[in-house]
Design an enzyme around this catalytic site. Structure first.
Site, PDB file in Angstrom:
ATOM      1  CG  ASN A   7      -1.808   1.215   1.300  1.00 57.08           C
ATOM      2  OD1 ASN A   7      -1.623   2.196   0.595  1.00 57.08           O
ATOM      3  ND2 ASN A   7      -2.789   1.154   2.168  1.00 57.08           N
ATOM      4  NE  ARG A   9      -3.998   6.691   1.307  1.00 59.47           N
ATOM      5  CZ  ARG A   9      -5.256   6.485   1.635  1.00 59.47           C
ATOM      6  NH1 ARG A   9      -6.056   5.880   0.788  1.00 59.47           N
ATOM      7  NH2 ARG A   9      -5.725   6.857   2.783  1.00 59.47           N
ATOM      8  CB  CYS A  10       1.356   1.838   4.383  1.00 56.69           C
ATOM      9  SG  CYS A  10       2.152   1.072   5.802  1.00 56.69           S
ATOM     10  CB  SER A  11       5.534   5.463   6.347  1.00 52.80           C
ATOM     11  OG  SER A  11       5.196   4.950   7.627  1.00 52.80           O
ATOM     12  NE  ARG A  14       5.892   6.258   1.419  1.00 50.92           N
ATOM     13  CZ  ARG A  14       4.968   6.692   2.266  1.00 50.92           C
ATOM     14  NH1 ARG A  14       3.701   6.382   2.067  1.00 50.92           N
ATOM     15  NH2 ARG A  14       5.297   7.436   3.305  1.00 50.92           N
TER      16      ARG A  14
END
Length: 113
Positions: A7, A9-11, A14
């Site tokens: 995802n 949007r998830c740090s 990433r």
């Protein structure tokens, strides 16, 4: 080949993806909110994780609080719920061969490489 259920949007997701790229792993990135795995695919991943569906639920998500909190479901029902509401799946999940882990913290994926 390493598969990451990702995802963007998830740090943590990433960071895990960056770590895998740094290690030079051949990657298959599955953006599971767009390309949601089926209940059967989720079951196979969970078997590799050695976890039950309820153990990878994001219980802080609004959809969980509003619809599922405090209710009991079978493993098969949870798999179907996660397939219908992929935001509930913990992230990132990284799979290599017959092993899998959740990248929290991201360095945890090094155990399966």
């Amino acid at each position: 080949m390493v598969t990451i259920y990702h995802n963007n949007r998830c740090s943590k997701s990433r960071q895990t993806l960056d770590l895998l790229r740094e290690k030079g792993e051949e990657l298959q990135v599955v953006e599971y909110l767009k390309n949601t795995p089926s209940a059967e695919e989720l079951k196979a991943v969970l078997q590799k994780l050695g976890l039950q569906p309820e153990q990878v639920l994001r219980k802080g998500e609004q959809v969980y609080k509003e619809n599922f909190a405090g209710k009991s479901y079978t493993d098969e029902e949870w798999l179907q719920i996660m397939a219908e509401h992929p935001i509930l799946i913990e992230r990132p999940i990284v799979v290599k061969g017959d092993r899998a882990t959740i990248g929290r913290p991201p360095e945890k994926v090094l155990d399966i490489l």
